[in-house]
Design an enzyme around this catalytic site. Sequence first.
Site, PDB file in Angstrom:
ATOM      1  N   CYS A  57       2.681 -45.296 110.396  1.00  0.00           N
ATOM      2  CA  CYS A  57       2.571 -46.756 110.448  1.00  0.00           C
ATOM      3  C   CYS A  57       1.780 -47.225 111.663  1.00  0.00           C
ATOM      4  O   CYS A  57       1.263 -48.348 111.674  1.00  0.00           O
ATOM      5  CB  CYS A  57       3.948 -47.400 110.433  1.00  0.00           C
ATOM      6  SG  CYS A  57       5.009 -46.931 111.822  1.00  0.00           S
ATOM      7  N   GLY A 100       9.269 -49.578 106.457  1.00  0.00           N
ATOM      8  CA  GLY A 100       8.422 -49.412 105.278  1.00  0.00           C
ATOM      9  C   GLY A 100       7.290 -50.425 105.270  1.00  0.00           C
ATOM     10  O   GLY A 100       6.873 -50.924 106.322  1.00  0.00           O
ATOM     11  N   SER A 101       6.829 -50.751 104.089  1.00  0.00           N
ATOM     12  CA  SER A 101       5.678 -51.635 103.947  1.00  0.00           C
ATOM     13  C   SER A 101       6.066 -53.095 104.138  1.00  0.00           C
ATOM     14  O   SER A 101       7.227 -53.487 103.967  1.00  0.00           O
ATOM     15  CB  SER A 101       5.050 -51.464 102.562  1.00  0.00           C
ATOM     16  OG  SER A 101       5.904 -51.997 101.553  1.00  0.00           O
ATOM     17  N   GLU A 119      10.855 -52.711 110.465  1.00  0.00           N
ATOM     18  CA  GLU A 119       9.793 -51.918 111.078  1.00  0.00           C
ATOM     19  C   GLU A 119       8.721 -51.721 110.019  1.00  0.00           C
ATOM     20  O   GLU A 119       8.876 -50.901 109.110  1.00  0.00           O
ATOM     21  CB  GLU A 119      10.351 -50.572 111.565  1.00  0.00           C
ATOM     22  CG  GLU A 119      11.439 -50.679 112.613  1.00  0.00           C
ATOM     23  CD  GLU A 119      10.937 -51.186 113.955  1.00  0.00           C
ATOM     24  OE1 GLU A 119       9.696 -51.309 114.131  1.00  0.00           O
ATOM     25  OE2 GLU A 119      11.757 -51.455 114.832  1.00  0.00           O
ATOM     26  N   ASN A 169       7.326 -41.247 104.984  1.00  0.00           N
ATOM     27  CA  ASN A 169       6.269 -40.601 105.766  1.00  0.00           C
ATOM     28  C   ASN A 169       6.802 -39.739 106.911  1.00  0.00           C
ATOM     29  O   ASN A 169       6.243 -38.699 107.225  1.00  0.00           O
ATOM     30  CB  ASN A 169       5.272 -41.639 106.281  1.00  0.00           C
ATOM     31  CG  ASN A 169       5.915 -42.708 107.138  1.00  0.00           C
ATOM     32  OD1 ASN A 169       7.035 -43.142 106.879  1.00  0.00           O
ATOM     33  ND2 ASN A 169       5.209 -43.167 108.159  1.00  0.00           N
ATOM     34  N   GLU A 182      -3.351 -51.999 104.882  1.00  0.00           N
ATOM     35  CA  GLU A 182      -3.159 -50.842 105.757  1.00  0.00           C
ATOM     36  C   GLU A 182      -3.574 -49.582 104.997  1.00  0.00           C
ATOM     37  O   GLU A 182      -3.160 -49.378 103.854  1.00  0.00           O
ATOM     38  CB  GLU A 182      -1.696 -50.747 106.186  1.00  0.00           C
ATOM     39  CG  GLU A 182      -1.404 -49.605 107.132  1.00  0.00           C
ATOM     40  CD  GLU A 182       0.063 -49.533 107.535  1.00  0.00           C
ATOM     41  OE1 GLU A 182       0.404 -48.641 108.339  1.00  0.00           O
ATOM     42  OE2 GLU A 182       0.861 -50.365 107.043  1.00  0.00           O
TER      43      GLU A 182
END
Length: 459
Positions: free
Chosen positions: A247, A191-192, A213, A118, A337
């Site tokens: 995020c 990431g996720s 993160e 992203n 999310e």
Amino acid sequence: MITSSTAHTIIQKQRQFFSTGKTKDINFRIEQLKLLQQTIINNESAIYTALKADLHKPQVEAYLSEIGLCLEEIKHAIKNIKSWTKPQPILTPITQFLSTAQINIEPLGVVLIISPWNYPLQLCLAPLVGAIAAGNCVILKPSEIAPHTSRLLADIIQKTFDRAYIAVIEGGIETSQELLAEKFDHILFTGSTNVGKIVMEAAAKTLTPVTLELGGKSPTIVDADVPIETTARRIVWGKFLNAGQSCIAPDYLLVNKTIKTELLAAIAKCIKEFYGDNPYNSQDYARIINQKQFDRLTKLLQEGKIIIGGETNSNDYYISPTVIDEISWNAAIMQEEIFGPILPIFTYTDITEAIARVNENPKPLAVYIFSRNQQIQQQILQETASGGVCINDTLSHFVVLDLPFGGIGTSGIGSCHGKASFDTFSHRRSILNKSFLVDIKLRYAPYQDKLKILKWLIR
């Protein structure tokens, strides 16, 4: 192009390079930071092109959220590295008479940075700044989902740095799996949450420490006592920057019911001001990264009532800035999310109701509070938990380099940015140096009649 088949060899070469002690030299680290700085500046045009190809990212957004942040990280590190690396003296207790103590700040060794798609430049190079400043060798694994930026990163990094010092390894899931099977001294993954669990599980097999993160559903609580237009403008900017693929983007709104209608009108007005009558034609609005994410997001539009936006175009993964009302808390959009340009809105009558709703979800990466009322601000701060908080704005806490950025619980482990990145990739080595001049025998056997004296010294 470096492939995963050569990863083990590169890691071994980096360990050999690290063992020379060259990266421990502060002047060497500063030189490398300046090289990275110049590389970013020299390739600014190519970076814009790559980010446009991957995300249709406007130049202003690309500079603001990618290039500019990286350059600020480098500038901050160069300015502060000598103070960060300075040994820290520690006072010793009377029981350690005639001794000195200090904490030395030392590099970890060879570290792995796995970055997402992203913000494919910034979330790769900003952690690299901390790793270089801390004196490590680094393997970078950029996201294959943003292929143009990944390719560019591989090209410019390998033209600038020796692979035995900093290397970029491209590839997909198999490459990541092979890298995670190797032994590193630290892994930073952005990431996720689901992939973060996989990274942590793999790292556990080699007892490798991790910084994760991740993300989560970051709420935005809007009190009745706010300037409506300014609040709407800041929410729209934070939500629809990068087409909502942040995020820490506001994930959903909790608005005092007395201002709902007025706030929605202001949000619609701001969207039009930012992106025109038809955001599809705007050069200032990004796109969804790929078909998979586009399909996931369009499914989320099937519940509730679309009151702003809702237009899609699968040909170039376009989803307009969208606000949805009349959503159930059990709807699919509230179970994950969102990570896209869709903003559900809910109302509350009392702040305790809003806080209770926030606390029903896992601890988010960010909480946004819009209120002039300091009592309400403090109540939300005291009764919720999150990685970070931003009051009367969105996203902006991310760019304050002296504020550690990280999650809590399922939104992340550890932190980065500025000194926090330096600390993440450093080891605090405790050192006690004791004199031979005096050797008090109180601690040695036999212990007869010594307990009373020990208690007196220690209390």
